[in-house]
Write an enzyme that holds these catalytic residues in place. Structure first.
Site, PDB file in Angstrom:
ATOM      1  N   ASN A  64      -6.706  43.613 -47.486  1.00 49.39           N
ATOM      2  CA  ASN A  64      -7.878  43.952 -48.318  1.00 49.39           C
ATOM      3  C   ASN A  64      -7.420  44.981 -49.346  1.00 49.39           C
ATOM      4  O   ASN A  64      -6.244  45.398 -49.359  1.00 49.39           O
ATOM      5  CB  ASN A  64      -9.019  44.483 -47.442  1.00 49.39           C
ATOM      6  N   ARG A 106     -13.699  38.690 -59.851  1.00 50.05           N
ATOM      7  CA  ARG A 106     -12.837  39.272 -58.827  1.00 50.05           C
ATOM      8  C   ARG A 106     -13.578  39.268 -57.491  1.00 50.05           C
ATOM      9  O   ARG A 106     -14.758  38.958 -57.452  1.00 50.05           O
ATOM     10  CB  ARG A 106     -12.432  40.701 -59.223  1.00 50.05           C
ATOM     11  N   ASP A 137      -9.168  39.794 -48.209  1.00 58.11           N
ATOM     12  CA  ASP A 137      -8.643  38.819 -49.176  1.00 58.11           C
ATOM     13  C   ASP A 137      -7.839  37.720 -48.504  1.00 58.11           C
ATOM     14  O   ASP A 137      -7.721  36.610 -49.027  1.00 58.11           O
ATOM     15  CB  ASP A 137      -7.796  39.528 -50.233  1.00 58.11           C
ATOM     16  N   GLN A 181     -13.398  49.760 -58.188  1.00 60.41           N
ATOM     17  CA  GLN A 181     -14.408  48.740 -57.825  1.00 60.41           C
ATOM     18  C   GLN A 181     -15.555  49.376 -57.027  1.00 60.41           C
ATOM     19  O   GLN A 181     -16.686  48.903 -57.093  1.00 60.41           O
ATOM     20  CB  GLN A 181     -13.771  47.621 -56.989  1.00 60.41           C
ATOM     21  N   ARG A 189      -3.420  35.075 -59.119  1.00 62.65           N
ATOM     22  CA  ARG A 189      -3.474  36.194 -58.163  1.00 62.65           C
ATOM     23  C   ARG A 189      -2.984  35.667 -56.808  1.00 62.65           C
ATOM     24  O   ARG A 189      -3.566  34.729 -56.266  1.00 62.65           O
ATOM     25  CB  ARG A 189      -4.903  36.765 -58.042  1.00 62.65           C
TER      26      ARG A 189
HETATM   27  O1  MRU Z   1      -8.765  43.180 -56.690  1.00 60.71           O
HETATM   28  P1  MRU Z   1     -10.138  42.762 -56.278  1.00 60.71           P
HETATM   29  O2  MRU Z   1     -11.213  43.569 -56.911  1.00 60.71           O
HETATM   30  O3  MRU Z   1     -10.357  41.276 -56.435  1.00 60.71           O
HETATM   31  O4  MRU Z   1     -10.156  43.067 -54.734  1.00 60.71           O
HETATM   32  C1  MRU Z   1     -11.309  42.827 -53.990  1.00 60.71           C
HETATM   33  C2  MRU Z   1     -11.219  43.211 -52.586  1.00 60.71           C
HETATM   34  O5  MRU Z   1     -10.219  43.675 -52.099  1.00 60.71           O
HETATM   35  C3  MRU Z   1     -12.422  42.909 -51.752  1.00 60.71           C
HETATM   36  O6  MRU Z   1     -12.598  43.881 -50.796  1.00 60.71           O
HETATM   37  C4  MRU Z   1     -12.171  41.569 -51.080  1.00 60.71           C
HETATM   38  O7  MRU Z   1     -11.900  40.581 -52.037  1.00 60.71           O
HETATM   39  C5  MRU Z   1     -13.274  41.148 -50.247  1.00 60.71           C
HETATM   40  S1  MRU Z   1     -14.529  40.496 -51.274  1.00 60.71           S
HETATM   41  C6  MRU Z   1     -15.853  39.956 -50.497  1.00 60.71           C
END
Ligand code: MRU
Length: 346
Positions: A248, A47, A238, A197, A90
């Site tokens: 994000n 992720r 993202d 996370q 995703r």
């Molecule tokens: O759902 P996730 O855990 O993949 O989401 C991650 C995020 O939102 C991070 O902040 C984003 O990917 C930036 S990663 C360097």
């Protein structure tokens, strides 16, 4: 810390740390199959936008190296279909589509070299995407480091550290570089409901790196910012639209609004591959909706709400450009409305 994703070159396997098991267990897994790769990305074993991109590129190569098509046309058809399938795992993190497109384009450019020649080129491309991520994130760290003063306390949301990329991460890269250069930096990490996370990953990787980190629930961000202790907010992204709006992890928008209220700089750190120049504004960004059980059951011993409760579970939100102080990339630090300057180099 070991890399988050990498290629086992000898056996043509995608290797990765299963992030769903952290911090209790550092489990290293391998993958060579498209259906498994889809599932790994969907369930967040790999992720974080950059890590998803690198993992998808290596995973696509690992699977494609085993395709049995004998004709180039057959091979390219299987590759395009597989890339399309993985891309649907995703929808919000643009690095996924970016890396898969790059792999398919490379394969198409090698047409005429035979299936084995195309497979060899795909291996090279996957390795290049992996290596570029390390270099890119390092540069984000270098450009962001001067924005962190000695003794600073920084707030972050979700995990945009080494686990979200191959090695340095994005939002945490300036913190790692500042620390390497002898600055004392401490971090407040939002736990980041519902998948935690921040609590599970950001706290783990900062603590393992010896960087002081304090965990707080998401609803405590305003309270700590009100004390005046937070010097800056650093988050990842993202997908960033052409106008500088940035998607994000869910909750980032709230943090940005609070930071604006208290006059705290709010920095978004991301590689240029996260900027989607075809997306005019954040309103066009597709937001992934996830299973309601992540809110009602995961991380609880049993369902913790009424059985009839409806659940809203978007995985991301969009912070409008006007709340973002600057976007830190591998090409430098830009105001959100200056992003067009790098469009042609993207
Ligand atoms: O759902 P996730 O855990 O993949 O989401 C991650 C995020 O939102 C991070 O902040 C984003 O990917 C930036 S990663 C360097």
């Amino acid at each position: 810390m070991t890399d988050t994703v990498w290629l086992d070159e000898e056996n043509d396997l995608l290797m990765y740390i299963d992030q769903t098991r952290l911090p209790q267990e550092t489990k290293i897994c391998s993958c060579k199959d498209m259906v498994e790769l889809f599932d790994i990305i969907k369930r967040l074993s790999i992720r974080g936008a950059p890590a998803i991109g690198v993992g998808a590129a290596i995973g696509l190569y690992a699977a494609a190296s085993r395709f049995e098509d004998e004709s180039e046309d057959g091979f390219l058809y299987s590759l395009r279909r597989s890339a399309q399938y993985i891309n649907s795992s995703r929808p919000t993190a643009v690095n996924l589509a970016w890396a898969l497109k790059r792999m398919v384009k490379r394969a198409e450019a090698e047409a005429g070299k035979g299936v084995d020649g195309i497979k060899a080129a795909l291996k090279q491309e996957a390795k290049a995407i992996y290596e570029e991520d390390i270099e890119t994130c390092r540069k984000i760290g270098e450009f962001g480091e001067p924005l962190i003063k000695d003794g600073a306390t920084v707030l972050t949301h979700c995990n945009a550290g080494s686990l979200a990329a191959v090695r340095y991460g994005t939002a945490l890269a300036p913190i790692y570089v500042a620390t390497e250069r002898g600055k004392r930096v401490s971090v407040y990490s939002d736990e980041t409901r519902p998948l935690l996370q921040g609590a599970r990953l950001t706290v783990y990787e900062l603590a393992e790196s010896g960087i002081p980190v304090t965990l707080q629930c998401d609803n405590m961000a305003a309270s700590i910012m009100a004390t005046g202790k937070i010097d800056a907010v650093f988050v990842g992204a993202d997908r960033i639209a052409k106008n500088g709006d940035a998607a994000n992890k869910i909750g980032t928008l709230g943090v940005a609004i609070i930071a604006k209220h208290f006059g705290i700089p709010f920095y978004v750190c991301a590689p240029i591959s996260t900027v989607d120049f075809e997306c005019e504004s954040g309103k066009k960004i597709v937001i992934e909706q996830r299973n309601e059980r992540e809110v009602t059951e995961m991380h609880y011993k049993s369902r913790m709400t009424h059985p009839d409760a409806k659940v809203y579970n978007p995985a991301f939100d969009v912070t409008p450009a006007e709340l973002i102080t600057a976007i830190i990339t591998e090409k430098g630090v830009f105001k959100p409305d200056e992003l067009h300057q790098i469009e042609n180099n993207a």
